[in-house]
Design a protein around this motif. Structure first.
Motif, PDB file in Angstrom:
ATOM      1  N   ALA A 617       0.575  -1.140   0.846  1.00  0.00           N
ATOM      2  CA  ALA A 617      -0.092   0.156  -0.220  1.00  0.00           C
ATOM      3  C   ALA A 617       0.617   1.328  -0.616  1.00  0.00           C
ATOM      4  CB  ALA A 617      -1.107   0.059   1.174  1.00  0.00           C
ATOM      5  N   ASN A 618       0.606   2.424  -0.224  1.00  0.00           N
ATOM      6  CA  ASN A 618       1.133   3.623  -0.192  1.00  0.00           C
ATOM      7  C   ASN A 618       0.800   4.623  -0.045  1.00  0.00           C
ATOM      8  OD1 ASN A 618       0.303   4.699  -2.996  1.00  0.00           O
ATOM      9  ND2 ASN A 618       1.817   3.228  -4.073  1.00  0.00           N
ATOM     10  N   PHE A 619       1.037   5.750  -0.194  1.00  0.00           N
ATOM     11  CA  PHE A 619      -0.119   7.351   0.191  1.00  0.00           C
ATOM     12  C   PHE A 619       0.878   8.399  -0.977  1.00  0.00           C
ATOM     13  CE2 PHE A 619       2.266   7.227   3.970  1.00  0.00           C
ATOM     14  CZ  PHE A 619       3.378   8.865   3.894  1.00  0.00           C
ATOM     15  N   GLU A 620       0.467   8.845  -1.075  1.00  0.00           N
ATOM     16  CA  GLU A 620       1.317  10.514  -1.868  1.00  0.00           C
ATOM     17  C   GLU A 620       0.555  11.648  -1.367  1.00  0.00           C
ATOM     18  OE1 GLU A 620       2.512  11.723  -5.961  1.00  0.00           O
ATOM     19  OE2 GLU A 620       1.740   9.913  -6.056  1.00  0.00           O
ATOM     20  N   ASN A 621       0.746  12.880  -0.892  1.00  0.00           N
ATOM     21  CA  ASN A 621       0.772  14.048  -0.544  1.00  0.00           C
ATOM     22  C   ASN A 621       1.588  15.025  -1.785  1.00  0.00           C
ATOM     23  OD1 ASN A 621      -1.538  12.734   0.946  1.00  0.00           O
ATOM     24  ND2 ASN A 621      -0.021  13.603   2.666  1.00  0.00           N
ATOM     25  N   ASN A 622       0.352  15.739  -2.738  1.00  0.00           N
ATOM     26  CA  ASN A 622       1.143  16.195  -3.316  1.00  0.00           C
ATOM     27  C   ASN A 622       0.763  17.649  -2.922  1.00  0.00           C
ATOM     28  OD1 ASN A 622       3.202  15.139  -5.700  1.00  0.00           O
ATOM     29  ND2 ASN A 622       1.349  14.059  -5.638  1.00  0.00           N
ATOM     30  N   ASP A 623       1.269  19.286  -2.635  1.00  0.00           N
ATOM     31  CA  ASP A 623       1.186  20.513  -2.976  1.00  0.00           C
ATOM     32  C   ASP A 623       2.125  21.561  -3.153  1.00  0.00           C
ATOM     33  OD1 ASP A 623      -0.576  20.706   0.429  1.00  0.00           O
ATOM     34  OD2 ASP A 623       1.620  19.044   0.963  1.00  0.00           O
ATOM     35  N   TYR A 658      -3.277  24.452  -4.567  1.00  0.00           N
ATOM     36  CA  TYR A 658      -3.993  23.189  -4.526  1.00  0.00           C
ATOM     37  C   TYR A 658      -3.386  22.067  -3.658  1.00  0.00           C
ATOM     38  CZ  TYR A 658      -0.579  20.807  -8.212  1.00  0.00           C
ATOM     39  OH  TYR A 658       0.046  20.204  -9.028  1.00  0.00           O
ATOM     40  N   HIS A 659      -4.343  21.327  -2.514  1.00  0.00           N
ATOM     41  CA  HIS A 659      -3.601  19.925  -1.654  1.00  0.00           C
ATOM     42  C   HIS A 659      -3.839  18.433  -2.751  1.00  0.00           C
ATOM     43  CE1 HIS A 659      -1.923  18.117   1.159  1.00  0.00           C
ATOM     44  NE2 HIS A 659      -2.887  17.418   1.693  1.00  0.00           N
ATOM     45  N   LEU A 660      -3.425  17.628  -3.317  1.00  0.00           N
ATOM     46  CA  LEU A 660      -3.933  16.679  -3.822  1.00  0.00           C
ATOM     47  C   LEU A 660      -3.304  14.991  -2.778  1.00  0.00           C
ATOM     48  CD1 LEU A 660      -4.793  15.382  -6.292  1.00  0.00           C
ATOM     49  CD2 LEU A 660      -2.341  15.473  -7.064  1.00  0.00           C
ATOM     50  N   LYS A 661      -3.780  14.659  -2.690  1.00  0.00           N
ATOM     51  CA  LYS A 661      -3.956  13.124  -1.953  1.00  0.00           C
ATOM     52  C   LYS A 661      -4.507  12.102  -2.730  1.00  0.00           C
ATOM     53  CE  LYS A 661      -4.711  15.146   2.880  1.00  0.00           C
ATOM     54  NZ  LYS A 661      -5.807  14.365   4.513  1.00  0.00           N
ATOM     55  N   LYS A 662      -3.528  11.175  -2.791  1.00  0.00           N
ATOM     56  CA  LYS A 662      -3.718  10.016  -3.369  1.00  0.00           C
ATOM     57  C   LYS A 662      -3.389   8.399  -1.797  1.00  0.00           C
ATOM     58  CE  LYS A 662      -3.030  10.889  -7.956  1.00  0.00           C
ATOM     59  NZ  LYS A 662      -2.456  10.436  -9.317  1.00  0.00           N
ATOM     60  N   VAL A 681      -0.159 -12.122 -13.055  1.00  0.00           N
ATOM     61  CA  VAL A 681      -1.688 -10.854 -12.495  1.00  0.00           C
ATOM     62  C   VAL A 681      -1.315 -10.077 -12.027  1.00  0.00           C
ATOM     63  CG1 VAL A 681      -4.068 -11.364 -10.986  1.00  0.00           C
ATOM     64  CG2 VAL A 681      -3.284 -13.308 -12.147  1.00  0.00           C
ATOM     65  N   THR A 682      -1.736  -8.747 -11.310  1.00  0.00           N
ATOM     66  CA  THR A 682      -1.740  -7.553 -10.355  1.00  0.00           C
ATOM     67  C   THR A 682      -3.103  -7.144 -10.470  1.00  0.00           C
ATOM     68  OG1 THR A 682      -1.725  -6.070 -12.780  1.00  0.00           O
ATOM     69  CG2 THR A 682       0.684  -7.064 -12.233  1.00  0.00           C
ATOM     70  N   ALA A 683      -3.157  -6.222  -9.372  1.00  0.00           N
ATOM     71  CA  ALA A 683      -4.525  -6.023  -9.676  1.00  0.00           C
ATOM     72  C   ALA A 683      -4.286  -4.115  -8.303  1.00  0.00           C
ATOM     73  CB  ALA A 683      -5.485  -6.791  -8.414  1.00  0.00           C
ATOM     74  N   ARG A 684      -4.605  -2.823  -8.487  1.00  0.00           N
ATOM     75  CA  ARG A 684      -4.816  -2.003  -7.888  1.00  0.00           C
ATOM     76  C   ARG A 684      -5.514  -0.780  -7.739  1.00  0.00           C
ATOM     77  NH1 ARG A 684       0.124   2.460  -7.164  1.00  0.00           N
ATOM     78  NH2 ARG A 684      -1.135   4.713  -6.354  1.00  0.00           N
ATOM     79  N   ASN A 685      -6.225  -0.559  -6.260  1.00  0.00           N
ATOM     80  CA  ASN A 685      -7.113   0.412  -6.390  1.00  0.00           C
ATOM     81  C   ASN A 685      -6.934   1.625  -5.802  1.00  0.00           C
ATOM     82  OD1 ASN A 685     -10.341  -0.358  -6.660  1.00  0.00           O
ATOM     83  ND2 ASN A 685      -9.984   1.649  -4.812  1.00  0.00           N
ATOM     84  N   ASP A 686      -7.168   2.881  -6.633  1.00  0.00           N
ATOM     85  CA  ASP A 686      -7.034   4.256  -6.000  1.00  0.00           C
ATOM     86  C   ASP A 686      -8.081   5.165  -5.844  1.00  0.00           C
ATOM     87  OD1 ASP A 686      -4.131   2.910  -6.731  1.00  0.00           O
ATOM     88  OD2 ASP A 686      -3.630   5.037  -8.692  1.00  0.00           O
ATOM     89  N   TRP A 687      -7.850   5.878  -4.428  1.00  0.00           N
ATOM     90  CA  TRP A 687      -8.472   6.730  -3.847  1.00  0.00           C
ATOM     91  C   TRP A 687      -7.900   8.088  -4.610  1.00  0.00           C
ATOM     92  CZ3 TRP A 687      -7.583   1.408  -1.699  1.00  0.00           C
ATOM     93  CH2 TRP A 687      -8.417   1.694  -1.828  1.00  0.00           C
ATOM     94  N   SER A 688      -8.289   9.131  -4.705  1.00  0.00           N
ATOM     95  CA  SER A 688      -8.027   9.908  -4.908  1.00  0.00           C
ATOM     96  C   SER A 688      -9.313  11.429  -4.844  1.00  0.00           C
ATOM     97  CB  SER A 688      -7.700  10.214  -6.789  1.00  0.00           C
ATOM     98  OG  SER A 688      -7.441  11.776  -7.007  1.00  0.00           O
ATOM     99  N   SER A 689      -8.520  12.677  -4.083  1.00  0.00           N
ATOM    100  CA  SER A 689      -9.373  13.396  -3.515  1.00  0.00           C
ATOM    101  C   SER A 689     -10.067  13.774  -4.946  1.00  0.00           C
ATOM    102  CB  SER A 689      -7.853  14.649  -2.727  1.00  0.00           C
ATOM    103  OG  SER A 689      -6.968  15.239  -3.390  1.00  0.00           O
ATOM    104  N   THR A 690      -9.041  14.306  -5.642  1.00  0.00           N
ATOM    105  CA  THR A 690      -9.676  14.417  -6.906  1.00  0.00           C
ATOM    106  C   THR A 690     -11.137  13.982  -7.279  1.00  0.00           C
ATOM    107  OG1 THR A 690      -8.624  13.416  -8.824  1.00  0.00           O
ATOM    108  CG2 THR A 690      -7.627  15.293  -8.163  1.00  0.00           C
ATOM    109  N   PHE A 691     -11.805  13.296  -7.060  1.00  0.00           N
ATOM    110  CA  PHE A 691     -12.674  12.802  -6.547  1.00  0.00           C
ATOM    111  C   PHE A 691     -13.845  13.127  -6.106  1.00  0.00           C
ATOM    112  CE2 PHE A 691     -11.202   8.588  -7.937  1.00  0.00           C
ATOM    113  CZ  PHE A 691     -10.805   8.453  -9.635  1.00  0.00           C
ATOM    114  N   LYS A 692     -13.924  14.205  -5.427  1.00  0.00           N
ATOM    115  CA  LYS A 692     -14.127  14.391  -4.146  1.00  0.00           C
ATOM    116  C   LYS A 692     -15.514  15.808  -5.063  1.00  0.00           C
ATOM    117  CE  LYS A 692     -15.350  16.189  -0.335  1.00  0.00           C
ATOM    118  NZ  LYS A 692     -15.184  15.675   0.977  1.00  0.00           N
ATOM    119  N   GLY A 693     -16.807  14.862  -4.765  1.00  0.00           N
ATOM    120  CA  GLY A 693     -18.149  15.385  -4.775  1.00  0.00           C
ATOM    121  C   GLY A 693     -18.350  14.715  -6.255  1.00  0.00           C
TER     122      GLY A 693
END
Length: 752
Positions: A617-623, A658-662, A681-693
């Motif tokens: 798992a990973n996380f990424e914050n971009n400012d 902007y402040h972007l979170k993944k 076989v590979t699999a990945r699921n992303d959650w991005s703050s740009t989906f807000k709203g």
């Protein structure tokens, strides 16, 4: 190991004396719940003894515990073989394990040959073919490069590996063989770096990965080394910008995928993605402007620090990076210190550049009318001698680098310094870059824990990065200069204005296109940029066993930029007042990245099956933050300060950020059968703050691939076709929305 009766007889004759030597050798060992093989290996590591035995006779995977403080080797052997029929004999510094039934005398003349295969850098090679010449006896190396097989004294071992020159070794005795293979430049490397920095055998991949060595990108120095990949990677288009020396490059893999989005590849350094600086891209704010930037994230890296580059051009190859890798991945592996030696490298690369091909201009007909750019006038008595080539200068790029590499088996250090000083073919298009890199890799906790720390600093100063466009681009008026007119008169590009007591621009042509004298643009319109980038990376890997480990990585990537524009008095009043123009913007961009990864690589069923799996798992914050202020000057000519900016003008200031979170979870698994067929076989699921709203909270990215080596499966290899492979894969990838796209906003307007 099977040995002859004659050798056993010699062993018995020497046994009493050698037992005395063994009793005098002390190796204190305290180990719980480990295999017999691990204890034997520990004795070999801490003493001069080497064990010889038959794998079928000695149950080396049997779990035992040893707590021996005396350190006597024979006492340790008594403990681990207590209750078994195993006996041991000592010859010099060799300990031969056997059974009371004398199973050692099964095949006369056969000995157990062990060894390890590594590359020139000391890294173990996986899956190397080791075969007794002119026989069917053979094996492959495991994940640590080790192998073991039966052979006779005098037999010749053939050691072969795709990407390396085949080596032959003659069996002399039962000592462990240390074999080093050198790269064969005529074939592809066998082991390549794939997603997440994981090394895999090239033949095992069900997708396309192409690797480029450091020599290919440093052979001819370019201020942006990405340009050196052009023509070296199939299916990849590299477009260098027209910003001049040091300008950014766009890497597009297998065609453009988005009409209005970002089509550039993702850059990954040592397994960690670099932040996307598209907000600070090379594109000017106005499509008519020609002021560019070297804004791609990789251009500030010192090419001498790069070990190799792997290009993951297919969606299946990049699926583990999710939406960020929808356009492919450029994987960069950097250098680290070498074990057992100290080396200093100093290099210089100087190149000169000049325009190769220029547009062809007609020189037969003169101007349509005075002051016009059109040349549809009368035929000239003498053809024009105007040649725009005279405007350009000889470009120079001087790259210097110095590096220090040193290390022991426990600690390796790498230090490098680099400078790049370049002048473009257009005057005042200048570029300077200074790099400092420090990296240290250390092993501790009995080599189970590996710490990798690195720091990179890049300082870039650039000026007049000319880009495409109409304004501030000296090439447009240069190419539109009317045939038949005298170019020498505009080379005196400034004339004295007695009323203003200063030099102003001379350009006696139509102002309808807002063009200016090309010499005035290069000498009196200054657009300097200064960038400082800091990248600190830390990773820790803990080996639970030789086939399973967990890795944690973290990175802080910070970029500070200062951009200025200074237009001297005399510049076209469309862009400046009669006193000039000044603006300044400060840009800050920061990425914080963290990752946790579990890795498994194990062979089963006598090396018939191999499992490579990764879960993490990973996380990424971009400012990102940009502040701008500027405008036309109000009172003093060529005084470039905020106090001299005319505040009565509109659009003087601007702020953007902007402040972007993944967040993401991912996993991959590969099963190989006899190094001939592989399922991925590979699999990945992303959650991005740009989906807000929106109604979408995340995206899922799966991929599956199957590959097989036909020439190995059907044993149909020939001189004409020595290698044939078939692969098929399926994947789903995509891009997350741009920042603020899901929540549209409207600009504030005065008076509303």
């Amino acid at each position: 190991m099977r040995i002859s009766l004659a050798l056993l007889f010699a062993v018995v004759l020497q046994l009493p004396a050698e037992n005395g030597y063994a009793q005098r050798t002390h190796v204190a060992i305290s180990m719980n719940n480990v295999s017999v093989e691990q204890i034997l290996n520990k004795i070999e590591e801490t003493s001069d003894y080497v064990f010889f035995y038959n794998d079928k006779t000695i149950q080396k995977n049997r779990i035992v515990s040893v707590r021996n403080k005396s350190g006597k080797i024979l006492d340790i052997l008594d403990d681990i073989f207590k209750g078994t029929d195993i006996t041991y004999t000592v010859v010099d510094k060799q300990i031969i394990l056997s059974t009371n039934k004398m199973q050692l005398v099964q095949q006369e003349g056969q000995i157990q040959v062990k060894g390890v295969v590594k590359d020139a850098g000391g890294d173990p090679l996986i899956g190397v073919n080791v075969k007794v010449k002119d026989s069917t006896v053979g094996t492959i190396t495991d994940i640590n490069g080790n192998f073991s097989l039966q052979a006779k004294k005098g037999d010749v071992l053939e050691v072969s590996y795709v990407g390396y020159a085949t080596k032959t070794v003659r069996v002399q005795n039962a000592q462990v063989l240390n074999i080093v293979l050198t790269e064969d430049t005529e074939v592809l490397n066998e082991v390549v770096v794939t997603a997440l920095g994981i090394k895999k055998e090239a033949k095992s991949l069900s997708y396309n990965v192409q690797q480029v060595s450091n020599d290919e990108i440093t052979r001819i120095a370019d201020a942006n080394f990405v340009n050196n990949l052009n023509g070296k990677v199939a299916g990849v288009t590299i477009n260098s910008s027209s910003a001049g020396v040091g300008g950014s490059s766009r890497v597009v893999m297998r065609g453009t995928k988005s009409l209005n989005g970002n089509n550039n590849a993702l850059y990954v350094v040592d397994g960690i993605p670099m932040s996307d600086m598209s907000a600070a891209s090379t594109q000017p704010t106005d499509s008519y402007e020609g002021a560019g930037q070297s804004g791609d994230p990789i251009s500030g890296l010192n090419p001498e620090d790069i070990e190799s580059i792997s290009v993951l051009s297919g969606p299946s190859a990049a699926a583990l990076y999710g939406s960020a890798a929808a356009n492919g991945v450029v994987m960069i592996t950097t250098k680290k210190g070498r074990e057992g030696r100290t080396s200093v490298s100093i290099s210089n690369n100087t190149t000169f550049s000049a325009p190769l091909v220029l547009p062809e201009f007609q020189n037969t007909y003169g101007q349509t009318e005075v002051g016009s750019y059109y040349s549809w006038g009368s035929k000239l008595n003498t053809p024009s001698s105007y040649d725009p080539k005279d405007f350009f200068q000889t470009g120079v790029n001087v790259t210097n680098a110095a590096s220090l590499s040193t290390g022991t088996d426990k600690n390796q250090t790498y230090l490098s310094l680099g400078t790049t000083n370049a002048n473009g073919i257009i005057h005042n298009n200048d570029y300077e870059r200074y790099n400092v890199t420090v990296r240290n890799v250390a092993k501790m906790l009995k080599d189970k824990l590996t710490l990798d720390l690195s720091f990179m600093l890049s300082s870039v100063k650039e000026q007049n990065m000319t880009s495409q466009g109409l304004y501030y681009n000296p090439l447009v008026p240069l190419y539109l200069f009317p045939a038949g007119d005298d170019f020498s008169k505009v080379q005196a590009y400034q004339r004295y204005d007695s009323e203003r007591n200063l030099l102003t621009q001379y350009w006696p042509y139509s102002t309808s296109l807002a063009l200016q004298n090309p010499y005035w643009i290069t000498e009196h319109i200054k657009i300097p940029n200064h960038k400082n980038r800091y990248m600190a990376t830390a990773s820790a890997k803990y080996d639970f066993a030789d086939w399973i480990n967990v890795t944690a990585r973290a990175k802080m990537d910070r970029n500070n930029e200062r951009r200025e524009r200074m237009y001297d008095a005399g510049t076209n009043t469309l862009f400046a007042s009669k006193y000039g123009y000044y603006s300044k913007s400060n840009i800050e961009n920061q990425q914080i990245y963290g990752e946790l990864l579990l890795n498994i690589n194990k062979y089963f069923v006598d090396n018939t099956l191999n499992l490579t799996a990764n879960v993490g798992a990973n996380f990424e914050n971009n400012d990102y933050q940009s502040d701008y202020f500027g405008g036309k000057l109000k009172s003093v000519a060529n005084l470039f300060t905020f106090g001299n900016v005319d505040t009565s003008e509109k659009n003087l200031a601007n702020q953007y950020g902007y402040h972007l979170k993944k967040r993401a979870i991912f996993g991959s698994a590969q099963i190989g059968y006899k190094s001939m067929a592989y399922l991925d076989v590979t699999a990945r699921n992303d959650w991005s703050s740009t989906f807000k709203g929106t109604n979408t909270g995340s995206f899922f990215y799966p991929s599956i691939g199957l590959s097989g080596i036909i020439t190995d499966i059907f044993r149909c290899s020939t001189d004409i076709m020595p290698y044939m492979k078939v692969r098929v894969s399926y994947s789903e990838v995509g891009n997350s929305p741009d920042v603020f796209l899901a929540i549209p906003t409207y600009a504030l307007v005065d008076g509303v």
